[in-house]
Design a protein around this motif. Structure first.
Motif, PDB file in Angstrom:
ATOM      1  N   LEU A 124       0.827  -1.210   0.000  1.00 40.09           N
ATOM      2  CA  LEU A 124       0.000   0.000   0.000  1.00 40.09           C
ATOM      3  C   LEU A 124       0.855   1.252   0.000  1.00 40.09           C
ATOM      4  CD1 LEU A 124      -2.731   1.411   0.129  1.00 40.09           C
ATOM      5  CD2 LEU A 124      -2.753   1.009   2.612  1.00 40.09           C
ATOM      6  N   ASP A 125       2.027   1.215   0.626  1.00 37.79           N
ATOM      7  CA  ASP A 125       2.925   2.376   0.606  1.00 37.79           C
ATOM      8  C   ASP A 125       3.262   2.779  -0.823  1.00 37.79           C
ATOM      9  OD1 ASP A 125       3.286   3.237   3.224  1.00 37.79           O
ATOM     10  OD2 ASP A 125       4.847   1.750   3.639  1.00 37.79           O
ATOM     11  N   HIS A 126       3.438   1.799  -1.690  1.00 40.85           N
ATOM     12  CA  HIS A 126       3.729   2.084  -3.103  1.00 40.85           C
ATOM     13  C   HIS A 126       2.602   2.925  -3.722  1.00 40.85           C
ATOM     14  CE1 HIS A 126       4.592   1.290  -7.397  1.00 40.85           C
ATOM     15  NE2 HIS A 126       3.304   1.017  -7.491  1.00 40.85           N
ATOM     16  N   TRP A 127       1.360   2.534  -3.446  1.00 43.24           N
ATOM     17  CA  TRP A 127       0.225   3.259  -4.028  1.00 43.24           C
ATOM     18  C   TRP A 127       0.035   4.616  -3.366  1.00 43.24           C
ATOM     19  CZ3 TRP A 127      -1.522   1.359  -8.407  1.00 43.24           C
ATOM     20  CH2 TRP A 127      -1.331   0.001  -8.687  1.00 43.24           C
ATOM     21  N   LEU A 128       0.294   4.703  -2.077  1.00 41.14           N
ATOM     22  CA  LEU A 128       0.126   5.978  -1.369  1.00 41.14           C
ATOM     23  C   LEU A 128       1.135   7.025  -1.840  1.00 41.14           C
ATOM     24  CD1 LEU A 128      -0.478   4.757   2.300  1.00 41.14           C
ATOM     25  CD2 LEU A 128      -2.181   5.623   0.670  1.00 41.14           C
ATOM     26  N   ALA A 129       2.322   6.567  -2.287  1.00 44.10           N
ATOM     27  CA  ALA A 129       3.367   7.503  -2.710  1.00 44.10           C
ATOM     28  C   ALA A 129       2.924   8.355  -3.892  1.00 44.10           C
ATOM     29  CB  ALA A 129       4.641   6.741  -3.058  1.00 44.10           C
ATOM     30  N   ASP A 130       1.988   7.850  -4.688  1.00 48.10           N
ATOM     31  CA  ASP A 130       1.516   8.589  -5.861  1.00 48.10           C
ATOM     32  C   ASP A 130       0.000   8.724  -5.820  1.00 48.10           C
ATOM     33  OD1 ASP A 130       2.203   9.987  -8.170  1.00 48.10           O
ATOM     34  OD2 ASP A 130       1.837   8.271  -9.479  1.00 48.10           O
ATOM     35  N   TRP A 131      -0.524   8.822  -4.609  1.00 49.08           N
ATOM     36  CA  TRP A 131      -1.977   8.767  -4.393  1.00 49.08           C
ATOM     37  C   TRP A 131      -2.731   9.845  -5.166  1.00 49.08           C
ATOM     38  CZ3 TRP A 131      -4.616   4.847  -2.798  1.00 49.08           C
ATOM     39  CH2 TRP A 131      -5.933   4.988  -2.350  1.00 49.08           C
ATOM     40  N   PRO A 203      -3.656   1.962  13.355  1.00 46.53           N
ATOM     41  CA  PRO A 203      -2.369   2.306  12.741  1.00 46.53           C
ATOM     42  C   PRO A 203      -2.463   2.545  11.238  1.00 46.53           C
ATOM     43  CG  PRO A 203      -2.085   0.510  14.284  1.00 46.53           C
ATOM     44  CD  PRO A 203      -3.560   0.707  14.139  1.00 46.53           C
ATOM     45  N   LEU A 204      -3.362   1.836  10.558  1.00 49.79           N
ATOM     46  CA  LEU A 204      -3.552   2.089   9.128  1.00 49.79           C
ATOM     47  C   LEU A 204      -4.134   3.469   8.906  1.00 49.79           C
ATOM     48  CD1 LEU A 204      -3.578   1.192   6.162  1.00 49.79           C
ATOM     49  CD2 LEU A 204      -5.852   0.219   6.581  1.00 49.79           C
ATOM     50  N   PHE A 205      -5.124   3.853   9.698  1.00 50.35           N
ATOM     51  CA  PHE A 205      -5.711   5.195   9.588  1.00 50.35           C
ATOM     52  C   PHE A 205      -4.655   6.264   9.847  1.00 50.35           C
ATOM     53  CE2 PHE A 205      -9.554   3.371   8.770  1.00 50.35           C
ATOM     54  CZ  PHE A 205     -10.686   4.138   9.014  1.00 50.35           C
ATOM     55  N   ARG A 206      -3.810   6.024  10.838  1.00 49.83           N
ATOM     56  CA  ARG A 206      -2.792   7.005  11.207  1.00 49.83           C
ATOM     57  C   ARG A 206      -1.766   7.188  10.087  1.00 49.83           C
ATOM     58  NH1 ARG A 206       0.934   5.086  14.983  1.00 49.83           N
ATOM     59  NH2 ARG A 206      -0.805   3.857  15.794  1.00 49.83           N
ATOM     60  N   ARG A 207      -1.343   6.082   9.476  1.00 52.79           N
ATOM     61  CA  ARG A 207      -0.301   6.150   8.446  1.00 52.79           C
ATOM     62  C   ARG A 207      -0.849   6.531   7.071  1.00 52.79           C
ATOM     63  NH1 ARG A 207       1.373   3.161  12.506  1.00 52.79           N
ATOM     64  NH2 ARG A 207       3.593   2.834  12.899  1.00 52.79           N
ATOM     65  N   ALA A 208      -2.027   6.021   6.738  1.00 59.74           N
ATOM     66  CA  ALA A 208      -2.621   6.347   5.432  1.00 59.74           C
ATOM     67  C   ALA A 208      -3.378   7.665   5.476  1.00 59.74           C
ATOM     68  CB  ALA A 208      -3.557   5.231   4.984  1.00 59.74           C
ATOM     69  N   GLY A 209      -3.679   8.151   6.692  1.00 53.06           N
ATOM     70  CA  GLY A 209      -4.475   9.362   6.831  1.00 53.06           C
ATOM     71  C   GLY A 209      -3.846  10.603   6.234  1.00 53.06           C
ATOM     72  N   HIS A 210      -2.512  10.572   6.023  1.00 51.02           N
ATOM     73  CA  HIS A 210      -1.851  11.707   5.369  1.00 51.02           C
ATOM     74  C   HIS A 210      -2.240  11.798   3.894  1.00 51.02           C
ATOM     75  CE1 HIS A 210       0.538  12.261   8.949  1.00 51.02           C
ATOM     76  NE2 HIS A 210       0.989  11.031   8.890  1.00 51.02           N
ATOM     77  N   HIS A 211      -2.780  10.715   3.354  1.00 54.09           N
ATOM     78  CA  HIS A 211      -3.137  10.652   1.937  1.00 54.09           C
ATOM     79  C   HIS A 211      -4.644  10.495   1.740  1.00 54.09           C
ATOM     80  CE1 HIS A 211       1.167  10.052   1.024  1.00 54.09           C
ATOM     81  NE2 HIS A 211       1.165   9.264   2.074  1.00 54.09           N
ATOM     82  N   TRP A 212      -5.277   9.717   2.604  1.00 53.74           N
ATOM     83  CA  TRP A 212      -6.711   9.484   2.471  1.00 53.74           C
ATOM     84  C   TRP A 212      -7.488  10.646   3.069  1.00 53.74           C
ATOM     85  CZ3 TRP A 212      -7.372   3.681   4.347  1.00 53.74           C
ATOM     86  CH2 TRP A 212      -6.734   2.848   3.414  1.00 53.74           C
ATOM     87  N   GLY A 213      -8.511  11.091   2.338  1.00 56.30           N
ATOM     88  CA  GLY A 213      -9.406  12.113   2.864  1.00 56.30           C
ATOM     89  C   GLY A 213     -10.510  11.471   3.682  1.00 56.30           C
ATOM     90  N   SER A 214     -11.380  12.307   4.223  1.00 58.39           N
ATOM     91  CA  SER A 214     -12.464  11.793   5.075  1.00 58.39           C
ATOM     92  C   SER A 214     -13.386  10.856   4.301  1.00 58.39           C
ATOM     93  CB  SER A 214     -13.270  12.957   5.657  1.00 58.39           C
ATOM     94  OG  SER A 214     -13.816  13.768   4.623  1.00 58.39           O
TER      95      SER A 214
END
Length: 248
Positions: A124-131, A203-214
C-alpha cells in the motif's frame, strides 16, 4: 515441529537439490537488506529464483521470541510459520510458506522460512506515494480492498498486530484490487472484541491518513463494517485512539 514442505513446491525444490534444511542453509545468496540483530542473534532475507518461480529465503540464528508457552524462547520464524498456516486454514489472504524447519546445533537455534514471492503485487505504501495522481476509481478500489481484508481478518477472529501500509499487498484485477497480508509474527486471537479491532486498524488510519481524505476513510469503514449504521461511532473511537497514540 516437523519440517514442512508445501506440496506444490516440493518437486521444484527437489529438482534443484533444495528440499532440505542443510541445503537451504548453505545456499550462497546476497541478502536483500541488512541483517536484523535486535534480539541478540541475527535474521536475514534473500531472494531465491528457481525456474519461473521466485521465493524469499529467510534464515536466522538465535533470533528468539519469549512467551508464556516458550519462556526460554523460540525462533521468531516458528511463530510466523504457525500464523501463516492458521491464516491459510481460516482463508485469510496472506503470504504462503513453501518450506519451514528449525535445528539445534551447539550454541545455536537456527530456523529457515521460505515463502513465495509476491511478484505482481505492490504494498500500500507504493500506491500511497503517488496517491494524488491515481484516478478516483482506482483509489476507491484500493481503499475498499483494504477494508474487505480487515473485515475478513477480524471475522476470522484474528488480530494482525501490525496492520500497516507496508504489510498490505495489493494486485490490480480489472476494475478491482485484491489484498493480502505479510509479516504475521505478531498475530494473535481477537480477544477483546471491538477494542482489539479498533487497536488493529487505527495504525492504518494514522499512516494512510496523510493521503486518504475523510471520504476515503468512510469508504474503508463501509467496506469493513458492511454498512454505514455505526460508522460515526467507529470514526469517533478511531480518532480517540489516534489522539491517544499521538500523545504517548
Amino acid at each position: 515441529m516437523k519440517d514442512f514442505i508445501a506440496a506444490q513446491d516440493r518437486a521444484l525444490l527437489e529438482r534443484h537439490g533444495l528440499a532440505g534444511f542443510d541445503a537451504l542453509w548453505a545456499l550462497k545468496l546476497e541478502a536483500v537488506d541488512e541483517p536484523n540483530t535486535e534480539r541478540g542473534g541475527w535474521s536475514s532475507v534473500y531472494r531465491l529464483e528457481l525456474d519461473e518461480r521466485a521465493f524469499y529465503l529467510k534464515r536466522q540464528s538465535n533470533h528468539l521470541t519469549r512467551t508464556l508457552l516458550h519462556p526460554f524462547g523460540e525462533p521468531t520464524f516458528a511463530r510466523e510459520f504457525r500464523n501463516i498456516r492458521r491464516y491459510a486454514e481460516l482463508h485469510i489472504p496472506a503470504l504462503q510458506a513453501a518450506f519451514f524447519a528449525e535445528r539445534r546445533v551447539p550454541g545455536e537455534r537456527r530456523a529457515i522460512l521460505l515463502t513465495r514471492a509476491l511478484d505482481g503485487w505492490q504494498d500500500l505504501d507504493h500506491w500511497l506515494a503517488d496517491w494524488g495522481a491515481l484516478e478516483p476509481s482506482r483509489r476507491t478500489a484500493i481503499v475498499q480492498a483494504c477494508g474487505e481484508l480487515a473485515r475478513c481478518l477480524h471475522e476470522a477472529g484474528q488480530m494482525h498486530g501490525c496492520f500497516y501500509p507496508k504489510h498490505i499487498f495489493l494486485r490490480e484485477q480489472g476494475d478491482l484490487f485484491e489484498a493480502q497480508l505479510i509479516d504475521l509474527e505478531k498475530t494473535r486471537p481477537l480477544l477483546l472484541g471491538r477494542r482489539d479491532r479498533i487497536k488493529d486498524i487505527e495504525p492504518l488510519f494514522r499512516r494512510a491518513g496523510h493521503h486518504w481524505g475523510s471520504d476515503e476513510l468512510q469508504i474503508f469503514l463501509q467496506s469493513y463494517l458492511g454498512d454505514e449504521t455505526s460508522m460515526q461511532r467507529w470514526l469517533h473511537e478511531l480518532s480517540q485512539r489516534r489522539r491517544y497514540k499521538a500523545t504517548r
